[in-house]
Enzyme design. Structure first.
Site, PDB file in Angstrom:
ATOM      1  N   HIS A  10       9.509  -7.965  -4.783  1.00 46.13           N
ATOM      2  CA  HIS A  10       8.910  -6.654  -4.584  1.00 46.13           C
ATOM      3  C   HIS A  10      10.024  -5.616  -4.727  1.00 46.13           C
ATOM      4  CE1 HIS A  10       5.970  -3.723  -3.631  1.00 46.13           C
ATOM      5  NE2 HIS A  10       6.445  -3.409  -2.439  1.00 46.13           N
ATOM      6  N   ASP A  53       7.032   3.643  -0.501  1.00 43.13           N
ATOM      7  CA  ASP A  53       6.460   2.678  -1.435  1.00 43.13           C
ATOM      8  C   ASP A  53       5.299   3.333  -2.166  1.00 43.13           C
ATOM      9  OD1 ASP A  53       5.165   0.558  -2.758  1.00 43.13           O
ATOM     10  OD2 ASP A  53       5.801  -0.889  -1.247  1.00 43.13           O
ATOM     11  N   CYS A  85       4.279  -3.521  -9.232  1.00 42.09           N
ATOM     12  CA  CYS A  85       5.251  -2.871  -8.354  1.00 42.09           C
ATOM     13  C   CYS A  85       6.558  -2.515  -9.063  1.00 42.09           C
ATOM     14  CB  CYS A  85       5.511  -3.720  -7.118  1.00 42.09           C
ATOM     15  SG  CYS A  85       5.836  -5.459  -7.411  1.00 42.09           S
TER      16      CYS A  85
END
Length: 307
Positions: free
Chosen positions: A156, A173, A129
């Site tokens: 994250h 995202d 991520c």
């Protein structure tokens, strides 16, 4: 820490880096997809559709998720051996740390440098991520949209994109190809969170209330007082905008005031049970990462925040 994190989006402003980013984007494809989407959905502006098309291409055709790196000799699976020190070259290329793996077939180590600089990520096109959000946010800036790199204290990161059409910051995202689904982490992944801070070249904001909607989804905020954080963000915004004309600062301050009002409403709702509807997409479990990794992070959709 806030000031150190705020430096991440500053690197996206290099014109040479943006030109390099544009050279890897299939612009004809992106704009054709955006035009097609715009005809089907007029609730978003053209630039919103451009970024959505960019994210779909980024997810499905450009960047690769890495659970463990394939052996560079036999392409077989490798096994984690822990952390190692980056080599001098890895450090020069922007690696803050390096993971070491072992190939049982070739009996040789495999290194996985965790690069922090988006220039290198345009070459490697792989990671987790951190790498995904870092590289994707650069591409968003290269295409001309305002963007925030959003840091979460529970490990994250993702992107927010400013929508001129809707006059608000939109959750994006790239790991999940998720657009405007801010409740997905708590409702779909079952992730509990404390801090979510959005950092942009001209804007920094505590956006936790956008992503944490109920007390059961929240973790203690114990890294300092709320007033200390508020003052730090005010000071940082002042610094980021010091070179702007008064009229430009006024526009941003008006946007800040509107966003803060909306975030305060969400915070009030959190204390009195969130009443905002949950989208179907926000109930989806995490796509990126293998099952073991997601379970270890409490993001497998079975946590206390999951629906």
């Amino acid at each position: 820490m806030i000031f150190a994190l705020s430096m991440t989006p500053q690197q996206y402003e290099s014109q040479a880096l943006q030109d390099r980013a544009l050279s890897v984007i299939p612009l004809d494809h992106i704009y054709a997809e955006a035009e097609k989407q715009g005809k089907a959905d007029s609730s978003w502006g053209h630039q919103d559709h451009v970024i959505r098309a960019l994210m779909a291409w980024f997810k499905n055709g450009f960047f690769t998720w890495v659970n463990s790196p394939a052996c560079s000799t036999c392409q077989g699976e490798t096994q984690g051996q822990g952390a190692g020190q980056p080599t001098d070259q890895e450090r020069r290329d922007g690696a803050g740390r390096t993971e070491v793996y072992w190939c049982p077939h070739c009996s040789r180590p495999e290194r996985f440098p965790r690069y922090d600089h988006p220039a290198k990520l345009l070459e490697t096109r792989r990671g987790r991520c951190g790498e995904w959000a870092n590289c994707f946010t650069l591409l968003v800036r290269a295409l001309g949209s305002r963007a925030r790199w959003v840091w979460n204290a529970e490990d994250h990161v993702w992107t927010e994109v400013w929508s001129e059409k809707q006059g608000r910051w939109i959750h994006a995202d790239s790991c999940e190809n998720a657009w405007d689904t801010p409740k997905v982490y708590a409702e779909g992944w079952g992730k509990k969170m404390s801090y979510c801070i959005g950092f942009g070249v001209d804007s920094v904001q505590d956006v936790t209330s956008r992503y944490v909607r109920t007390e059961s989804q929240s973790l203690p905020r114990n890294r300092g007082s709320e007033e200390t954080l508020r003052k730090a963000l005010v000071d940082l915004n002042r610094q980021l905008r010091s070179h702007l004309r008064p009229s430009e600062r006024a526009v941003l301050e008006e946007q800040d005031a509107k966003e803060l009002g909306n975030l305060e409403k969400l915070k009030w709702n959190r204390a009195h049970a969130d009443a905002t509807p949950t989208k179907t997409e926000e109930l989806q479990g995490r796509q990126s990462g293998n099952a073991e990794w997601k379970r270890a992070r409490g993001e497998d959709g079975k946590g206390p925040g999951a629906a």
